[in-house]
Design an enzyme around this catalytic site. Structure first.
Site, PDB file in Angstrom:
ATOM      1  N   ASP A  46       0.852  -1.184   0.000  1.00 13.74           N
ATOM      2  CA  ASP A  46       0.000   0.000   0.000  1.00 13.74           C
ATOM      3  C   ASP A  46       0.891   1.238   0.000  1.00 13.74           C
ATOM      4  O   ASP A  46       1.808   1.343   0.821  1.00 13.74           O
ATOM      5  CB  ASP A  46      -0.899   0.008   1.243  1.00 13.74           C
ATOM      6  CG  ASP A  46      -2.332   0.368   0.912  1.00 13.74           C
ATOM      7  OD1 ASP A  46      -2.532   1.368   0.201  1.00 13.74           O
ATOM      8  OD2 ASP A  46      -3.240  -0.347   1.364  1.00 13.74           O
TER       9      ASP A  46
ATOM     10  N   ASP B 180      -3.019   4.770  -2.401  1.00 10.90           N
ATOM     11  CA  ASP B 180      -4.095   5.252  -1.541  1.00 10.90           C
ATOM     12  C   ASP B 180      -4.447   6.702  -1.832  1.00 10.90           C
ATOM     13  O   ASP B 180      -3.558   7.560  -1.937  1.00 10.90           O
ATOM     14  CB  ASP B 180      -3.645   5.113  -0.081  1.00 10.90           C
ATOM     15  CG  ASP B 180      -4.687   5.585   0.914  1.00 10.90           C
ATOM     16  OD1 ASP B 180      -5.691   4.882   1.073  1.00 10.90           O
ATOM     17  OD2 ASP B 180      -4.492   6.655   1.527  1.00 10.90           O
TER      18      ASP B 180
ATOM     19  N   GLU C  31      -6.567   3.966  -5.943  1.00  9.65           N
ATOM     20  CA  GLU C  31      -7.810   4.228  -5.229  1.00  9.65           C
ATOM     21  C   GLU C  31      -8.184   5.670  -5.554  1.00  9.65           C
ATOM     22  O   GLU C  31      -7.535   6.608  -5.107  1.00  9.65           O
ATOM     23  CB  GLU C  31      -7.637   4.084  -3.727  1.00  9.65           C
ATOM     24  CG  GLU C  31      -8.950   4.326  -2.980  1.00  9.65           C
ATOM     25  CD  GLU C  31      -8.776   4.749  -1.532  1.00  9.65           C
ATOM     26  OE1 GLU C  31      -9.711   4.507  -0.749  1.00  9.65           O
ATOM     27  OE2 GLU C  31      -7.739   5.336  -1.189  1.00  9.65           O
TER      28      GLU C  31
ATOM     29  N   HIS D 187     -11.089  -3.106   2.732  1.00  5.08           N
ATOM     30  CA  HIS D 187     -10.955  -2.772   4.157  1.00  5.08           C
ATOM     31  C   HIS D 187     -11.702  -1.500   4.542  1.00  5.08           C
ATOM     32  O   HIS D 187     -11.770  -1.170   5.727  1.00  5.08           O
ATOM     33  CB  HIS D 187      -9.473  -2.598   4.492  1.00  5.08           C
ATOM     34  CG  HIS D 187      -8.852  -1.443   3.772  1.00  5.08           C
ATOM     35  ND1 HIS D 187      -8.653  -1.443   2.410  1.00  5.08           N
ATOM     36  CD2 HIS D 187      -8.397  -0.248   4.217  1.00  5.08           C
ATOM     37  CE1 HIS D 187      -8.109  -0.294   2.054  1.00  5.08           C
ATOM     38  NE2 HIS D 187      -7.944   0.457   3.134  1.00  5.08           N
ATOM     39  N   ASP D 188     -12.252  -0.784   3.571  1.00  2.00           N
ATOM     40  CA  ASP D 188     -12.968   0.471   3.853  1.00  2.00           C
ATOM     41  C   ASP D 188     -14.485   0.311   3.733  1.00  2.00           C
ATOM     42  O   ASP D 188     -15.210   1.308   3.737  1.00  2.00           O
ATOM     43  CB  ASP D 188     -12.513   1.570   2.880  1.00  2.00           C
ATOM     44  CG  ASP D 188     -11.171   2.164   3.260  1.00  2.00           C
ATOM     45  OD1 ASP D 188     -10.805   2.102   4.449  1.00  2.00           O
ATOM     46  OD2 ASP D 188     -10.483   2.689   2.377  1.00  2.00           O
TER      47      ASP D 188
END
Length: 555
Positions: free
Chosen positions: A97, A199, A256, A329-330
């Site tokens: 990430d 991210d 993302e 995960h969000d």
């Protein structure tokens, strides 16, 4: 240059919740190494590892204090090196990430910027003077409250944070800061990782006019999205980022990037885009507002979801490539998001949702626990939540006039803790994740929904995921299922049907996402490739049982 990343099957690991190897209730890198054979058996070819860098963990690692060090809870850099080697032995690649919109406020750069206003590191972040004893603008951060935080021991000086106040945004207008970021990226790629999930990358360019926005909440603030996300000029940063890092290593990157209009895709993906692929959230965020608020409940329909899903497939591939996903995960668990009736959140339904996403065009990303059909926890108090954003959304809902009961319901539905609770490996105490109390409560259904219970059951969700992956990787169908055209088909509201087609063959994917039987017309003979129920074809009609999912090779 071969675009090898189109053929990967990616598995997302949230390390804190995957497997604890050292008896402290926190997942770690050695825990991932212990489960590599499980992942190999599943059929995945790449792991996306959520942040394991040194961090105070205000936002569970997305607040990085040192990009070159590993948080001791997760292990050491030697553990990372071992993971890369042992994964490679199993033909599994690793992507990390990459969080470069912001750092932690405990990063050495920011600490130096706070200590010394004349330090060059002051320019690595965004500091501005307030106006009339107020912050510079009225923008609301993603995690609620002002984007501006008062600088201690300085009159009328603030720093900017799109997310938590412990996540100050980097100043991408500063070329020296960018060079330091590029150096770090190349350092990681030189270690042998295959690339990055990037991210919040569409936040790196801010509206430099710093104007107030229209008040849109009871807190008197204005959502920051109009000023901090997808801003004109971001493509200049993207071009330099790609040329100085990603292109050198021919690595894979997935962005993302929430809220990107389809007419702006070309700066993200495709020949001139910065990234190999991106995640499209236009259909996955159907249950929240355009400002990513979890309230009020959105009265979406399956027809709307289907139309957004099909539009995504149509628009993305005009330009480039995407990563497809059900969960991350969000978000909450997909069975809870897409199937409203709790009694219908069954293993059969999990297989149908999995199939719907697995054979879309794009590189599939599976989130840990999705492959066993995990569903949400239900928490009784806001104090039971760890997630920073869950607490922020709860406060905002109360500000907007909702009751505590209503606010808690919103959070239970959408909390990021739903996908962050520890992985359920077996039915023993603490679900085989650890032998001590985990950092976050285990999923309450772990005794029924776990890997050990499914691994030898040919009818389990886990077995179906293995079969889907094997079908996608089967040389007879691989070319069509990876590179073939996506063709959406007309159907009744709760049936999602599409074809994958190339010059060699046509493969039909049909999912009946409702608790009743229906029929789907077939225009020619078909061979069954996969199904989660008995296939019944009569008079050129495919009979679909409730939540049946079937894949047919059209003859």
């Amino acid at each position: 240059m071969p675009q090898w990343w189109k053929e990967e099957i990616v598995y997302q690991i949230y390390p804190k919740s995957f497997q604890d190897s050292n008896h402290d209730g926190i997942g770690d890198i050695q825990g991932i190494i212990q489960k590599l054979d499980y992942l190999k058996d599943l059929g995945v070819t790449m792991l996306w590892i959520c942040p394991i860098y040194c961090s105070p963990m205000d936002d569970n690692g997305y607040d990085i204090a040192d990009y070159y060090q590993i948080h001791p809870d997760f292990g050491s850099m030697e553990d990372v090196d071992e993971l890369i080697v042992k994964a490679k032995e199993r033909d599994i690649k690793i992507i990390m990430d990459l969080v470069i919109n912001h750092t932690s406020d405990e990063h050495a750069w920011f600490q130096e910027a706070l200590k010394n206003p004349d330090s060059p590191y002051r320019q690595y972040y965004i500091f501005k003077e307030g106006q009339d004893n107020q912050p510079p603008t009225n923008w609301r951060s993603v995690f609620s409250g002002s984007v501006w935080e008062k600088v201690p021991h300085e009159d009328n000086m603030y720093y900017f944070h799109s997310f938590s106040k412990k996540q100050p945004d980097l100043n991408w207008e500063n070329p020296q800061m960018r060079e330091d970021i590029y150096r770090m990226i190349n350092w990681w790629l030189d270690k042998g990782i295959a690339g990055f999930r990037v991210d919040a990358i569409n936040f790196i360019k801010k509206d430099q006019s710093w104007q107030n926005g229209p008040v849109d909440g009871a807190d008197g603030l204005s959502s920051c999205f109009e000023f901090t996300r997808n801003q004109p000029g971001i493509e200049v940063f993207f071009k330099e980022l790609r040329e100085k890092t990603f292109d050198i290593h021919h690595c894979m990157t997935v962005a993302e990037a929430v809220g990107v209009p389809y007419d702006q895709l070309s700066i993200f993906i495709g020949q001139d885009g910065c990234f190999s692929m991106m995640f499209d959230f236009n259909y996955s965020h159907i249950d929240i507002t355009e400002h990513e608020e979890w309230f009020p409940l959105q009265n979406w329909t399956m027809q709307e979801y289907k139309e957004k899903l099909f539009l995504s497939q149509k628009e993305i591939f005009k330009t480039g490539w995407c990563g497809t996903f059900l969960e991350n995960h969000d978000m909450q668990r997909s069975l809870n998001r897409l199937i409203r009736n709790p009694q219908e959140r069954t293993p059969k339904a999990a297989k149908a949702l999995g199939q719907m996403f697995m054979f879309l065009k794009g590189t599939p990303f599976i989130y840990q626990g999705e492959e066993i059909g995990t569903i949400n926890n239900h928490r009784l108090s806001i104090h039971d939540f760890d997630d920073l954003n869950s607490h922020a959304q709860y406060r905002r809902a109360l500000q907007e006039g909702y009751s505590e009961e209503e606010a808690l319901d919103f959070v239970n539905r959408r909390s990021r803790d739903n996908t962050r609770s520890p992985m359920s490996w077996n039915s023993q105490l603490y679900a085989g994740f650890s032998d001590v109390q985990p950092w976050l409560t285990n999923n309450e259904y772990y005794q029924d929904i776990n890997v050990a219970k499914q691994v030898n059951d040919p009818d389990s969700v886990l077995s179906y995921y293995k079969q889907m992956i094997a079908l996608r990787q089967n040389p007879l169908y691989h070319q069509t299922l990876v590179y073939g055209d996506f063709i959406s088909l007309e159907s009744e509201e709760y049936v999602i049907a599409y074809m994958r087609q190339d010059d060699q063959q046509t493969i039909l994917c049909i999912q009946n996402l409702q608790n009743k039987e229906t029929h789907f017309p077939l225009s020619s003979k078909a061979q069954v490739l996969l199904s989660n129920d008995q296939v019944n074809i009569q008079n050129q009609q495919l009979k679909l049982s409730p939540y049946q999912a079937t894949i047919l090779l059209i003859e």
